[in-house]
Scaffold this active site. Structure first.
Site, PDB file in Angstrom:
ATOM      1  N   LYS A  80       0.774  -1.200   0.306  1.00  0.00           N
ATOM      2  CA  LYS A  80       0.104   0.093  -0.071  1.00  0.00           C
ATOM      3  C   LYS A  80       1.119   1.492  -0.400  1.00  0.00           C
ATOM      4  O   LYS A  80       1.895   1.104   0.614  1.00  0.00           O
ATOM      5  CB  LYS A  80      -0.805   0.397   1.223  1.00  0.00           C
ATOM      6  CG  LYS A  80      -2.388   0.521   0.926  1.00  0.00           C
ATOM      7  CD  LYS A  80      -3.177  -0.362   0.313  1.00  0.00           C
ATOM      8  CE  LYS A  80      -4.182   0.410  -0.010  1.00  0.00           C
ATOM      9  NZ  LYS A  80      -5.849  -0.117  -0.147  1.00  0.00           N
TER      10      LYS A  80
HETATM   11  P1  NAD Z   1     -12.532   7.934  -2.865  1.00  0.00           P
HETATM   12  O1  NAD Z   1     -11.886   8.906  -2.473  1.00  0.00           O
HETATM   13  O2  NAD Z   1     -13.409   7.452  -4.370  1.00  0.00           O
HETATM   14  O3  NAD Z   1     -14.362   7.642  -2.372  1.00  0.00           O
HETATM   15  C1  NAD Z   1     -14.365   7.999  -0.599  1.00  0.00           C
HETATM   16  C2  NAD Z   1     -16.052   8.884  -0.700  1.00  0.00           C
HETATM   17  O4  NAD Z   1     -15.622   8.522   1.119  1.00  0.00           O
HETATM   18  C3  NAD Z   1     -15.728   9.962  -0.979  1.00  0.00           C
HETATM   19  O5  NAD Z   1     -17.294   9.988  -1.115  1.00  0.00           O
HETATM   20  C4  NAD Z   1     -15.849  11.158   0.192  1.00  0.00           C
HETATM   21  O6  NAD Z   1     -16.419  12.397   0.624  1.00  0.00           O
HETATM   22  C5  NAD Z   1     -16.185   9.469   1.643  1.00  0.00           C
HETATM   23  N1  NAD Z   1     -15.506  10.067   3.071  1.00  0.00           N
HETATM   24  C6  NAD Z   1     -14.265  10.820   3.017  1.00  0.00           C
HETATM   25  N2  NAD Z   1     -14.162  10.067   5.031  1.00  0.00           N
HETATM   26  C7  NAD Z   1     -15.306  10.126   5.203  1.00  0.00           C
HETATM   27  C8  NAD Z   1     -15.951  10.858   6.534  1.00  0.00           C
HETATM   28  N3  NAD Z   1     -15.356  10.840   7.663  1.00  0.00           N
HETATM   29  N4  NAD Z   1     -17.236  10.320   6.451  1.00  0.00           N
HETATM   30  C9  NAD Z   1     -17.790   9.944   5.409  1.00  0.00           C
HETATM   31  N5  NAD Z   1     -17.456   9.701   4.642  1.00  0.00           N
HETATM   32  C10 NAD Z   1     -15.857  10.270   3.605  1.00  0.00           C
HETATM   33  O7  NAD Z   1     -12.478   6.308  -2.725  1.00  0.00           O
HETATM   34  P2  NAD Z   1     -12.316   5.029  -2.619  1.00  0.00           P
HETATM   35  O8  NAD Z   1     -11.643   4.550  -3.991  1.00  0.00           O
HETATM   36  O9  NAD Z   1     -13.986   4.752  -2.596  1.00  0.00           O
HETATM   37  O10 NAD Z   1     -12.478   4.562  -1.135  1.00  0.00           O
HETATM   38  C11 NAD Z   1     -12.624   4.245  -0.320  1.00  0.00           C
HETATM   39  C12 NAD Z   1     -12.992   3.188   0.506  1.00  0.00           C
HETATM   40  O11 NAD Z   1     -13.481   1.914   0.150  1.00  0.00           O
HETATM   41  C13 NAD Z   1     -11.847   3.096   1.744  1.00  0.00           C
HETATM   42  O12 NAD Z   1     -11.785   2.348   2.962  1.00  0.00           O
HETATM   43  C14 NAD Z   1     -10.785   2.081   0.116  1.00  0.00           C
HETATM   44  O13 NAD Z   1      -9.447   1.964   1.164  1.00  0.00           O
HETATM   45  C15 NAD Z   1     -11.433   1.084   0.057  1.00  0.00           C
HETATM   46  N6  NAD Z   1     -10.955   0.215  -0.665  1.00  0.00           N
HETATM   47  C16 NAD Z   1     -11.066   1.312  -2.618  1.00  0.00           C
HETATM   48  C17 NAD Z   1     -10.620   0.497  -3.901  1.00  0.00           C
HETATM   49  C18 NAD Z   1     -10.871   0.820  -5.043  1.00  0.00           C
HETATM   50  O14 NAD Z   1     -10.776   0.355  -6.327  1.00  0.00           O
HETATM   51  N7  NAD Z   1     -10.983   2.334  -5.097  1.00  0.00           N
HETATM   52  C19 NAD Z   1     -10.891  -0.985  -3.703  1.00  0.00           C
HETATM   53  C20 NAD Z   1     -11.101  -1.818  -2.226  1.00  0.00           C
HETATM   54  C21 NAD Z   1     -11.124  -1.086  -1.152  1.00  0.00           C
END
Ligand code: NAD
Length: 549
Positions: free
Chosen positions: A239
């Protein structure tokens, strides 16, 4: 530290200096300072005894205390406080000694100007927060505790247990990048952590967030190891991250930041070494810039160095929405398993970024009524159901959910407690914990985010009979299609969306079935069963490879 209220104490006996500093802080455009002041050390120590100060601005020469003694008395009583020394020109040596003794920084009073004062303080607070969290972070502790619980229940060999508890390689870098307003050069911290090199190249996303620290990135790398092993992918976990708030950066700033971060970690990444992908705060544009920077250094185009790229650059069909799509494939399977009709179900989704918005879209396509969604700015609730299309259009135009008119505004905390059939945390870690687990009212908890649920909350949810799709399984669709992208790039042969989705469903459902079988056979909760599946595969590989030398 966007939107942060920084509770600050200023201990300064010169009323003119005190007023000047307070005026400069009042003009800050983030963080917001909530400042109290004291003119003597005794008064200052009394005020500090009232809870809640995070920052102390300290003059070392006071009517009732002088020299380093002033700093040492504060530090002895408040070891975790961020302390910035306010120094006169003539006291600089003394201020430097205070920094040597543990103060975060010193500032020369005669040279203060507003933006620079605020920036130095922001750095000092960020550094201090990160130092405390480097290994001692709640998220890393959670990842370790989950691993130790699984290791205990599976009777893991202690040699392997010790070996897997910490990452194999950690890279911590600090680097500069220029803001658009040319006066400012920011110094930021970045990380790339490789937890396990046994299984093949390492793989994992890059996170841009103002809270990123070594512990957080390490926890995420460790979870990637179990996730890849559970899905039978030929990768170890990694990561990366940069401690910065990407939402305040312009597109060109984001590009400069990404290029410099990539060049700082260029020696440790590569198609056969370690392959980054998007995570929170990064997207396919960021991946395109990473790929371009790496390719320039190599002298030829290397698409396989990152995944989650735009399709036109060798990205895979279906990667952008793979995590949300995969999560919904698993929700369908979990619903079948517990005999729940998704056509009559309701869902609440926290986080409306890449994962949350696609999960909401695919749930809606399965006939689920999405009654609540949220992002960092607000939650939106409508018991009659929200239109995901119209939410997506609103976010397209306004970047955030705030201001959406199709439902009532609720806080993120309230949102999680809305009764529903499927709850999808898809934002950040530590959202369901001992404080609110009792009030969570859903039948399936589908973890899109990494680490959204603490160990205590897990136990409470288990007692309540909630079916938990744990992160290492629930959000594994992202890395699975990343694997497909890497395979396509290394073979120079592209697959259709249909092929991608078929293979994705097959791999995820296979992981689901193995996890459920282990859970039922050994009487384990689903998270522990999923972790043990992953740890077991890693252990086998480690033992087969043997020890060098
Ligand atoms: P992103 O940046 O596209 O979206 C994050 C979202 O969470 C946004 O809508 C943001 O406004 C919201 N957010 C941030 N802080 C917040 C808070 N304190 N309270 C409520 N909402 C909040 O990110 P993403 O890629 O969608 O990732 C989201 C989660 O999924 C993370 O934990 C990431 O590790 C996990 N994840 C992502 C992927 C991927 O392919 N992108 C894969 C596996 C896991």
């Amino acid at each position: 530290m966007p939107g942060t209220n920084l509770k600050t104490l200023l201990i300064e006996d010169n009323p003119l200096h005190s007023r000047l500093i307070q005026e400069l802080l009042a003009k800050s455009d983030g963080p917001e300072f909530e400042v109290d002041s004291a003119g003597t050390l005794a008064d200052g120590l009394n005020r500090l005894a009232a809870d809640g100060y995070e920052l102390l601005l300290l003059d070392l020469v006071l009517p009732d205390s002088e020299d380093l003694e002033t700093y040492l008395r504060v530090r002895a009583a408040y070891p975790d406080l961020t302390v910035v020394i306010l120094s006169g020109m003539e006291d600089i040596k003394l201020a430097a000694r205070a920094v040597e003794a543990g103060a975060q920084d010193y500032l020369v009073k005669s040279k203060l100007d507003g933006p620079l004062l605020v920036r130095s303080i922001r750095y000092a607070v960020e550094r201090s927060r990160a130092q405390h969290a480097e290994w001692e972070s709640p998220m890393f502790r959670l990842a370790q505790q989950q691993f130790l619980k699984a290791a205990h229940l599976m009777g893991l060999d202690d040699n392997i247990r010790q070996r897997l508890l910490f990452p194999q390689r950690t890279h911590v870098v600090t680097f500069p990048f220029r803001r658009d307003e040319h006066r400012y050069v920011e110094t930021v911290a970045g990380y790339r952590i490789q937890h396990l090199l046994t299984m093949g190249p390492t793989k994992g996303g890059v996170r841009y967030h103002h809270d990123v620290n070594l512990g957080e990135v390490t926890a995420l790398a460790m979870w990637m190891t179990w996730k890849c092993a559970l899905m039978d992918l030929p990768f170890g976990g990694a990561k990366g991250g940069v401690r910065i708030d990407p939402t305040v950066l312009s597109r060109s700033e984001l590009q400069r930041l990404t290029r410099r971060y990539t060049s700082e970690i260029i020696d440790v990444i590569g198609p056969q070494k370690d392959i980054p992908a998007p995570d929170m705060g990064t997207d396919e544009n960021v991946m395109a810039w990473m790929m371009d920077t790496y390719s320039h250094q190599m002298g030829h185009t290397v698409p396989a160095v990152v995944t989650g790229k735009p399709v036109v650059l060798g990205g895979s069909e279906g990667r952008r929405e793979a995590t949300g799509r995969g999560l919904v494939y698993l929700v369908e399977e979990a619903a079948r398993h517990i005999g729940m009709d998704l056509g009559r179900a309701t869902a609440v989704v926290q986080g409306f970024g890449n994962v949350g918005s696609s999960a909401a879209r695919f749930l809606e396509a399965c006939g689920v009524r999405v009654v609540g969604v949220s992002d960092v700015t607000t939650g939106i609730y409508n018991p009659d159901g929200l239109s995901v299309d119209s939410l997506l259009r609103h976010v397209d135009e306004n970047r955030v959910l705030e201001g959406y008119k199709g439902g009532d505004a609720v806080s993120n905390r309230e949102l999680l407690e809305i009764p529903c059939d499927v709850l999808v945390p898809a934002a950040i870690q530590n959202q369901i914990n001992a404080d609110n687990a009792e009030r969570i009212s859903c039948r399936i908890l589908a973890e899109g985010a990494n680490g959204p649920t603490t160990l205590e909350a897990d136990e409470i949810l288990q007692e309540k009979g909630v079916f938990v799709l744990p992160d290492v399984l629930g959000n594994a669709g992202g890395v699975t299609v990343s694997y497909f992208e890497w395979v396509q790039d290394t073979q120079n042969y592209m697959w259709t969306l249909e092929e991608i989705n078929d293979r994705l469903r097959q791999i995820l459902l296979n992981g689901f079935q193995r996890t459920i079988q282990r859970s039922e056979r050994d009487g384990l909760d689903i998270r522990t069963a999923a972790l043990i599946e992953g740890i077991h595969r890693v252990t086998q590989a480690k033992l087969m490879r043997g020890l060098f030398p």
